[in-house]
Design a protein around this motif. Structure first.
Motif, PDB file in Angstrom:
ATOM      1  N   UNK A 179     -43.172  98.240  71.913  1.00 56.38           N
ATOM      2  CA  UNK A 179     -42.376  99.118  72.747  1.00 56.38           C
ATOM      3  C   UNK A 179     -41.027  99.410  72.089  1.00 56.38           C
ATOM      4  N   UNK A 180     -40.443 100.538  72.473  1.00 52.99           N
ATOM      5  CA  UNK A 180     -39.169 100.955  71.895  1.00 52.99           C
ATOM      6  C   UNK A 180     -38.111  99.873  72.106  1.00 52.99           C
ATOM      7  N   UNK A 181     -37.364  99.586  71.041  1.00 55.40           N
ATOM      8  CA  UNK A 181     -36.285  98.617  71.131  1.00 55.40           C
ATOM      9  C   UNK A 181     -36.711  97.202  70.815  1.00 55.40           C
ATOM     10  N   UNK A 182     -38.008  96.945  70.653  1.00 53.68           N
ATOM     11  CA  UNK A 182     -38.488  95.611  70.344  1.00 53.68           C
ATOM     12  C   UNK A 182     -38.766  95.509  68.853  1.00 53.68           C
ATOM     13  N   UNK A 183     -38.591  94.305  68.332  1.00 50.81           N
ATOM     14  CA  UNK A 183     -38.853  94.099  66.912  1.00 50.81           C
ATOM     15  C   UNK A 183     -40.281  93.627  66.707  1.00 50.81           C
ATOM     16  N   UNK A 184     -40.905  94.112  65.660  1.00 50.86           N
ATOM     17  CA  UNK A 184     -42.248  93.669  65.329  1.00 50.86           C
ATOM     18  C   UNK A 184     -42.213  92.542  64.325  1.00 50.86           C
ATOM     19  N   UNK A 216     -41.985  90.915  75.489  1.00 45.43           N
ATOM     20  CA  UNK A 216     -41.843  91.549  76.798  1.00 45.43           C
ATOM     21  C   UNK A 216     -43.093  92.373  77.110  1.00 45.43           C
ATOM     22  N   UNK A 217     -43.679  92.119  78.290  1.00 51.30           N
ATOM     23  CA  UNK A 217     -44.864  92.848  78.766  1.00 51.30           C
ATOM     24  C   UNK A 217     -46.081  92.685  77.832  1.00 51.30           C
ATOM     25  N   UNK A 218     -46.097  91.632  77.033  1.00 55.30           N
ATOM     26  CA  UNK A 218     -47.189  91.479  76.072  1.00 55.30           C
ATOM     27  C   UNK A 218     -48.542  91.362  76.769  1.00 55.30           C
ATOM     28  N   UNK A 219     -48.568  90.807  77.977  1.00 50.66           N
ATOM     29  CA  UNK A 219     -49.837  90.633  78.692  1.00 50.66           C
ATOM     30  C   UNK A 219     -50.407  91.950  79.195  1.00 50.66           C
ATOM     31  N   UNK A 220     -49.593  93.002  79.215  1.00 51.60           N
ATOM     32  CA  UNK A 220     -50.109  94.311  79.604  1.00 51.60           C
ATOM     33  C   UNK A 220     -50.689  95.044  78.405  1.00 51.60           C
ATOM     34  N   UNK A 221     -50.403  94.563  77.203  1.00 51.27           N
ATOM     35  CA  UNK A 221     -50.885  95.209  75.992  1.00 51.27           C
ATOM     36  C   UNK A 221     -52.131  94.555  75.415  1.00 51.27           C
ATOM     37  N   UNK A 222     -52.342  93.291  75.772  1.00 51.16           N
ATOM     38  CA  UNK A 222     -53.472  92.568  75.207  1.00 51.16           C
ATOM     39  C   UNK A 222     -54.199  91.762  76.278  1.00 51.16           C
ATOM     40  N   UNK A 223     -55.530  91.734  76.178  1.00 50.49           N
ATOM     41  CA  UNK A 223     -56.335  90.883  77.046  1.00 50.49           C
ATOM     42  C   UNK A 223     -56.100  89.424  76.658  1.00 50.49           C
ATOM     43  N   UNK A 224     -56.390  88.488  77.565  1.00 43.61           N
ATOM     44  CA  UNK A 224     -56.156  87.070  77.256  1.00 43.61           C
ATOM     45  C   UNK A 224     -56.810  86.611  75.956  1.00 43.61           C
ATOM     46  N   UNK A 225     -58.051  87.077  75.691  1.00 45.32           N
ATOM     47  CA  UNK A 225     -58.718  86.678  74.451  1.00 45.32           C
ATOM     48  C   UNK A 225     -57.949  87.155  73.230  1.00 45.32           C
ATOM     49  N   UNK A 226     -57.400  88.371  73.315  1.00 44.05           N
ATOM     50  CA  UNK A 226     -56.633  88.919  72.198  1.00 44.05           C
ATOM     51  C   UNK A 226     -55.293  88.201  72.043  1.00 44.05           C
ATOM     52  N   UNK A 239     -39.468  84.107  68.772  1.00 47.50           N
ATOM     53  CA  UNK A 239     -39.969  85.026  69.798  1.00 47.50           C
ATOM     54  C   UNK A 239     -39.152  84.920  71.078  1.00 47.50           C
ATOM     55  N   UNK A 240     -39.198  85.998  71.856  1.00 46.64           N
ATOM     56  CA  UNK A 240     -38.478  86.030  73.123  1.00 46.64           C
ATOM     57  C   UNK A 240     -39.331  86.725  74.184  1.00 46.64           C
ATOM     58  N   UNK A 241     -39.432  86.133  75.391  1.00 47.54           N
ATOM     59  CA  UNK A 241     -40.208  86.773  76.458  1.00 47.54           C
ATOM     60  C   UNK A 241     -39.580  88.073  76.951  1.00 47.54           C
ATOM     61  N   UNK A 242     -38.303  88.289  76.625  1.00 47.60           N
ATOM     62  CA  UNK A 242     -37.655  89.547  76.991  1.00 47.60           C
ATOM     63  C   UNK A 242     -37.454  90.452  75.786  1.00 47.60           C
ATOM     64  N   UNK A 243     -37.920  90.015  74.615  1.00 46.21           N
ATOM     65  CA  UNK A 243     -37.798  90.805  73.397  1.00 46.21           C
ATOM     66  C   UNK A 243     -39.157  91.245  72.894  1.00 46.21           C
ATOM     67  N   UNK A 244     -39.618  90.636  71.790  1.00 46.32           N
ATOM     68  CA  UNK A 244     -40.880  91.080  71.192  1.00 46.32           C
ATOM     69  C   UNK A 244     -42.085  90.789  72.070  1.00 46.32           C
ATOM     70  N   UNK A 286     -49.207  80.910  79.913  1.00 43.82           N
ATOM     71  CA  UNK A 286     -47.812  81.371  79.987  1.00 43.82           C
ATOM     72  C   UNK A 286     -47.683  82.811  79.497  1.00 43.82           C
ATOM     73  N   UNK A 287     -48.278  83.119  78.359  1.00 41.97           N
ATOM     74  CA  UNK A 287     -48.194  84.483  77.826  1.00 41.97           C
ATOM     75  C   UNK A 287     -48.794  85.488  78.805  1.00 41.97           C
ATOM     76  N   UNK A 288     -49.808  85.061  79.542  1.00 41.45           N
ATOM     77  CA  UNK A 288     -50.454  85.955  80.504  1.00 41.45           C
ATOM     78  C   UNK A 288     -49.508  86.312  81.659  1.00 41.45           C
ATOM     79  N   UNK A 289     -48.438  85.535  81.843  1.00 41.40           N
ATOM     80  CA  UNK A 289     -47.470  85.864  82.910  1.00 41.40           C
ATOM     81  C   UNK A 289     -46.461  86.917  82.465  1.00 41.40           C
ATOM     82  N   UNK A 290     -46.435  87.235  81.178  1.00 40.79           N
ATOM     83  CA  UNK A 290     -45.424  88.170  80.651  1.00 40.79           C
ATOM     84  C   UNK A 290     -45.932  89.602  80.791  1.00 40.79           C
ATOM     85  N   UNK A 291     -45.843  90.115  82.001  1.00 38.35           N
ATOM     86  CA  UNK A 291     -46.364  91.462  82.296  1.00 38.35           C
ATOM     87  C   UNK A 291     -45.239  92.410  82.685  1.00 38.35           C
TER      88      UNK A 291
END
Length: 279
Positions: free
Chosen positions: A194-199, A166-176, A159-164, A274-279
Protein backbone atom coordinates in the motif's frame (compact mmCIF):
# COMPACT_ATOMS: atom_id res chain seq x y z
CA UNK A 1 14.69 -27.87 10.02
CA UNK A 2 17.86 -26.32 8.64
CA UNK A 3 17.88 -23.43 6.21
CA UNK A 4 20.56 -25.17 4.22
CA UNK A 5 17.99 -27.87 3.56
CA UNK A 6 15.18 -25.48 2.83
CA UNK A 7 17.05 -23.29 0.43
CA UNK A 8 17.52 -26.31 -1.83
CA UNK A 9 16.36 -24.69 -5.03
CA UNK A 10 13.32 -26.85 -5.80
CA UNK A 11 13.35 -30.39 -4.55
CA UNK A 12 11.44 -31.57 -7.59
CA UNK A 13 11.89 -28.38 -9.63
CA UNK A 14 10.19 -27.96 -13.03
CA UNK A 15 8.56 -31.39 -13.01
CA UNK A 16 5.61 -30.14 -15.00
CA UNK A 17 7.61 -28.60 -17.83
CA UNK A 18 10.06 -31.48 -17.96
CA UNK A 19 7.30 -34.05 -18.11
CA UNK A 20 5.59 -32.25 -20.97
CA UNK A 21 8.83 -32.07 -22.90
CA UNK A 22 9.56 -35.74 -22.26
CA UNK A 23 6.12 -36.73 -23.49
CA UNK A 24 6.58 -34.83 -26.74
CA UNK A 25 10.11 -36.14 -27.28
CA UNK A 26 9.09 -39.74 -26.81
CA UNK A 27 5.85 -39.63 -28.78
CA UNK A 28 5.45 -42.71 -30.94
CA UNK A 29 7.99 -44.72 -28.96
CA UNK A 30 5.59 -45.99 -26.36
CA UNK A 31 7.33 -43.96 -23.65
CA UNK A 32 5.22 -40.85 -23.74
CA UNK A 33 1.91 -42.65 -23.36
CA UNK A 34 -0.39 -41.72 -20.48
CA UNK A 35 0.60 -43.05 -17.06
CA UNK A 36 -0.36 -46.38 -15.56
CA UNK A 37 -4.03 -47.22 -15.64
CA UNK A 38 -4.07 -48.26 -11.99
CA UNK A 39 -4.84 -45.60 -9.43
CA UNK A 40 -2.02 -44.90 -6.96
CA UNK A 41 -2.73 -45.93 -3.39
CA UNK A 42 -1.66 -43.71 -0.54
CA UNK A 43 -0.15 -44.87 2.73
CA UNK A 44 -1.03 -42.11 5.25
CA UNK A 45 1.98 -42.89 7.46
CA UNK A 46 4.43 -42.67 4.55
CA UNK A 47 2.66 -39.57 3.23
CA UNK A 48 3.09 -37.86 6.61
CA UNK A 49 6.81 -38.65 6.56
CA UNK A 50 6.99 -37.48 2.94
CA UNK A 51 5.43 -34.17 3.92
CA UNK A 52 8.36 -33.53 6.27
CA UNK A 53 10.83 -34.29 3.47
CA UNK A 54 8.87 -32.01 1.13
CA UNK A 55 8.76 -29.10 3.59
CA UNK A 56 12.51 -29.35 4.23
CA UNK A 57 13.54 -29.58 0.59
CA UNK A 58 10.77 -28.48 -1.76
CA UNK A 59 8.33 -26.06 -0.12
CA UNK A 60 10.51 -23.02 -0.66
CA UNK A 61 9.86 -23.24 -4.39
CA UNK A 62 6.69 -25.31 -4.74
CA UNK A 63 4.67 -24.00 -1.77
CA UNK A 64 3.75 -25.79 1.44
CA UNK A 65 0.91 -27.66 -0.27
CA UNK A 66 2.82 -28.49 -3.50
CA UNK A 67 0.46 -26.37 -5.60
CA UNK A 68 3.20 -24.06 -6.84
CA UNK A 69 5.21 -21.18 -5.49
CA UNK A 70 7.35 -18.24 -6.47
CA UNK A 71 10.06 -20.36 -8.10
CA UNK A 72 8.51 -23.77 -8.75
CA UNK A 73 5.48 -25.12 -10.57
CA UNK A 74 2.36 -26.92 -9.42
CA UNK A 75 3.42 -30.50 -8.64
CA UNK A 76 -0.16 -31.60 -8.14
CA UNK A 77 -0.68 -31.23 -11.91
CA UNK A 78 2.72 -32.67 -12.85
CA UNK A 79 2.68 -35.40 -15.50
CA UNK A 80 5.67 -37.05 -13.86
CA UNK A 81 3.79 -37.26 -10.57
CA UNK A 82 0.81 -38.66 -12.46
CA UNK A 83 2.98 -41.41 -14.01
CA UNK A 84 4.74 -42.19 -10.76
CA UNK A 85 3.54 -44.82 -8.31
CA UNK A 86 6.13 -45.36 -5.60
CA UNK A 87 8.87 -42.92 -6.45
CA UNK A 88 10.27 -44.62 -9.55
CA UNK A 89 9.67 -41.53 -11.73
CA UNK A 90 10.11 -38.80 -9.13
CA UNK A 91 13.29 -40.45 -7.90
CA UNK A 92 14.96 -40.08 -11.29
CA UNK A 93 14.45 -36.32 -11.27
CA UNK A 94 15.49 -35.92 -7.65
CA UNK A 95 18.67 -37.97 -8.11
CA UNK A 96 19.77 -36.38 -11.39
CA UNK A 97 18.49 -32.85 -10.89
CA UNK A 98 17.78 -30.47 -13.75
CA UNK A 99 20.83 -28.18 -13.82
CA UNK A 100 19.52 -26.20 -16.79
CA UNK A 101 16.46 -25.26 -14.73
CA UNK A 102 18.46 -24.48 -11.60
CA UNK A 103 17.74 -27.72 -9.78
CA UNK A 104 20.75 -29.59 -8.35
CA UNK A 105 20.66 -33.33 -7.64
CA UNK A 106 19.50 -34.39 -4.18
CA UNK A 107 20.66 -37.32 -2.11
CA UNK A 108 17.56 -38.90 -0.64
CA UNK A 109 17.20 -42.49 0.46
CA UNK A 110 14.87 -44.83 -1.45
CA UNK A 111 12.54 -44.71 1.55
CA UNK A 112 12.46 -40.90 1.47
CA UNK A 113 11.74 -40.92 -2.26
CA UNK A 114 8.81 -43.28 -1.78
CA UNK A 115 7.49 -41.19 1.11
CA UNK A 116 7.80 -38.03 -0.97
CA UNK A 117 5.88 -39.77 -3.72
CA UNK A 118 3.17 -40.78 -1.26
CA UNK A 119 2.78 -37.21 -0.05
CA UNK A 120 2.42 -35.87 -3.60
CA UNK A 121 -0.13 -38.54 -4.48
CA UNK A 122 -2.02 -37.66 -1.33
CA UNK A 123 -2.10 -34.01 -2.43
CA UNK A 124 -3.34 -35.03 -5.89
CA UNK A 125 -6.15 -37.05 -4.29
CA UNK A 126 -7.12 -34.19 -1.99
CA UNK A 127 -7.19 -31.75 -4.88
CA UNK A 128 -9.33 -34.08 -6.96
CA UNK A 129 -11.87 -34.61 -4.20
CA UNK A 130 -14.94 -32.45 -4.57
CA UNK A 131 -15.26 -32.44 -0.81
CA UNK A 132 -11.75 -31.16 -0.23
CA UNK A 133 -11.72 -28.06 1.91
CA UNK A 134 -8.83 -25.77 2.82
CA UNK A 135 -7.29 -26.67 6.15
CA UNK A 136 -7.85 -24.03 8.81
CA UNK A 137 -4.37 -23.13 10.03
CA UNK A 138 -5.47 -20.24 12.25
CA UNK A 139 -5.39 -22.33 15.42
CA UNK A 140 -2.86 -20.40 17.51
CA UNK A 141 -3.10 -17.79 20.25
CA UNK A 142 -2.97 -14.30 18.72
CA UNK A 143 -1.93 -12.67 22.01
CA UNK A 144 0.95 -15.11 22.40
CA UNK A 145 1.88 -14.47 18.77
CA UNK A 146 1.97 -10.72 19.38
CA UNK A 147 4.21 -11.27 22.41
CA UNK A 148 6.57 -13.42 20.34
CA UNK A 149 6.54 -10.81 17.55
CA UNK A 150 7.54 -8.05 19.98
CA UNK A 151 9.86 -10.17 22.10
CA UNK A 152 11.68 -13.43 21.50
CA UNK A 153 11.10 -13.48 17.75
CA UNK A 154 12.63 -10.04 17.25
CA UNK A 155 10.15 -9.34 14.44
CA UNK A 156 9.53 -5.73 15.48
CA UNK A 157 13.14 -4.85 14.68
CA UNK A 158 12.27 -4.95 10.98
CA UNK A 159 8.46 -4.99 10.80
CA UNK A 160 5.59 -2.91 12.12
CA UNK A 161 1.86 -3.77 12.38
CA UNK A 162 1.13 -0.15 11.43
CA UNK A 163 3.80 0.02 8.72
CA UNK A 164 4.75 -2.73 6.27
CA UNK A 165 2.33 -5.20 7.90
CA UNK A 166 -0.66 -2.85 8.09
CA UNK A 167 -3.76 -4.67 6.77
CA UNK A 168 -1.56 -7.60 5.70
CA UNK A 169 -4.34 -10.08 6.52
CA UNK A 170 -6.57 -8.46 3.91
CA UNK A 171 -3.93 -9.01 1.23
CA UNK A 172 -3.03 -12.61 1.95
CA UNK A 173 -4.88 -15.76 3.00
CA UNK A 174 -3.62 -17.43 6.19
CA UNK A 175 -1.74 -20.10 4.20
CA UNK A 176 0.04 -17.40 2.21
CA UNK A 177 0.82 -15.43 5.37
CA UNK A 178 2.48 -18.48 6.87
CA UNK A 179 4.46 -19.25 3.73
CA UNK A 180 5.69 -15.67 3.36
CA UNK A 181 6.61 -15.56 7.05
CA UNK A 182 8.70 -18.73 6.83
CA UNK A 183 10.07 -18.11 3.32
CA UNK A 184 9.91 -14.35 2.63
CA UNK A 185 9.84 -13.51 -1.09
CA UNK A 186 12.70 -11.75 -2.76
CA UNK A 187 12.33 -7.96 -3.04
CA UNK A 188 9.94 -6.94 -5.79
CA UNK A 189 8.02 -10.23 -5.78
CA UNK A 190 4.33 -10.48 -4.98
CA UNK A 191 1.54 -7.90 -5.04
CA UNK A 192 2.35 -4.21 -4.52
CA UNK A 193 2.26 -2.84 -1.00
CA UNK A 194 0.00 0.00 0.00
CA UNK A 195 1.02 3.61 -0.58
CA UNK A 196 3.39 4.92 2.07
CA UNK A 197 4.54 1.47 3.22
CA UNK A 198 8.02 0.12 2.70
CA UNK A 199 8.58 -3.18 0.97
CA UNK A 200 11.39 -5.68 1.46
CA UNK A 201 14.79 -4.05 1.31
CA UNK A 202 17.03 -5.33 -1.48
CA UNK A 203 19.88 -7.68 -0.64
CA UNK A 204 23.14 -5.77 -0.38
CA UNK A 205 26.60 -7.17 -1.03
CA UNK A 206 30.11 -5.93 -0.36
CA UNK A 207 32.93 -7.27 -2.53
CA UNK A 208 36.47 -6.83 -1.22
CA UNK A 209 39.06 -7.13 -3.97
CA UNK A 210 42.60 -8.54 -3.55
CA UNK A 211 44.07 -5.05 -3.22
CA UNK A 212 41.67 -4.14 -0.42
CA UNK A 213 39.29 -1.97 -2.44
CA UNK A 214 35.62 -2.51 -1.61
CA UNK A 215 32.62 -2.26 -3.91
CA UNK A 216 29.12 -2.16 -2.49
CA UNK A 217 25.77 -2.44 -4.19
CA UNK A 218 22.55 -4.35 -4.69
CA UNK A 219 23.11 -8.04 -5.26
CA UNK A 220 22.13 -9.15 -8.76
CA UNK A 221 23.48 -12.69 -8.84
CA UNK A 222 25.71 -14.95 -6.79
CA UNK A 223 26.77 -18.56 -7.13
CA UNK A 224 29.85 -20.68 -6.54
CA UNK A 225 31.61 -19.13 -9.52
CA UNK A 226 30.71 -15.44 -9.73
CA UNK A 227 29.09 -12.51 -7.97
CA UNK A 228 27.40 -9.54 -9.63
CA UNK A 229 25.94 -6.31 -8.30
CA UNK A 230 24.63 -2.89 -9.27
CA UNK A 231 26.62 -0.12 -7.63
CA UNK A 232 25.37 3.25 -6.39
CA UNK A 233 25.63 4.65 -9.92
CA UNK A 234 23.49 1.85 -11.34
CA UNK A 235 26.44 0.23 -13.11
CA UNK A 236 26.49 -3.56 -13.40
CA UNK A 237 29.70 -5.10 -12.10
CA UNK A 238 30.76 -8.72 -11.69
CA UNK A 239 33.75 -10.74 -10.51
CA UNK A 240 34.88 -14.33 -10.66
CA UNK A 241 34.89 -15.76 -7.15
CA UNK A 242 38.22 -16.87 -5.71
CA UNK A 243 39.89 -17.08 -2.28
CA UNK A 244 41.26 -13.57 -2.87
CA UNK A 245 37.83 -12.03 -3.49
CA UNK A 246 35.86 -11.65 -0.28
CA UNK A 247 32.06 -11.48 -0.52
CA UNK A 248 29.81 -10.30 2.30
CA UNK A 249 26.07 -10.59 1.65
CA UNK A 250 23.65 -8.58 3.79
CA UNK A 251 20.31 -10.28 3.22
CA UNK A 252 17.35 -8.58 4.94
CA UNK A 253 15.65 -11.99 5.08
CA UNK A 254 18.47 -13.54 7.11
CA UNK A 255 16.56 -13.11 10.38
CA UNK A 256 13.69 -15.18 8.95
CA UNK A 257 16.10 -17.92 7.92
CA UNK A 258 17.70 -17.97 11.39
CA UNK A 259 14.30 -18.42 13.02
CA UNK A 260 13.67 -21.61 11.05
CA UNK A 261 16.01 -23.40 13.46
CA UNK A 262 14.29 -21.89 16.51
CA UNK A 263 10.55 -21.92 15.83
CA UNK A 264 8.36 -24.46 17.54
CA UNK A 265 5.12 -25.48 15.82
CA UNK A 266 3.26 -23.49 18.44
CA UNK A 267 5.34 -20.37 17.75
CA UNK A 268 4.39 -20.55 14.08
CA UNK A 269 0.72 -21.10 14.86
CA UNK A 270 0.66 -18.18 17.27
CA UNK A 271 2.41 -15.82 14.85
CA UNK A 272 0.01 -16.69 12.04
CA UNK A 273 -2.94 -16.11 14.40
CA UNK A 274 -1.51 -12.69 15.28
CA UNK A 275 -0.85 -11.71 11.67
CA UNK A 276 -4.41 -12.73 10.83
CA UNK A 277 -5.63 -9.96 13.19
CA UNK A 278 -3.88 -7.26 11.13
CA UNK A 279 -6.81 -6.34 8.90
Amino acid sequence: MRWSQMISWAAVFALTATAAATTRANAGQGIGAPGPADKPTVDPVKAAAGKNTFVQNCAFCHGLDASGGERGGDLIRSLIVARDRKGEEIGKIVAAGIPAKGMPPFTLTPAQIEELSQFLHQRVAEKASRNAKPINIVVGDAAAGEAYFNGEGGCRECHSPTGDLAHVATRFAPQDLQLRMLFPPRPGAGPPIESGQRGPAPTQVTVTLPGGDQVRGVLVRIDDFAVALKDANGSYRSWTRSPDVKVDVQDPRAAHYALLDKYTDRDIQNLVAYLETLK
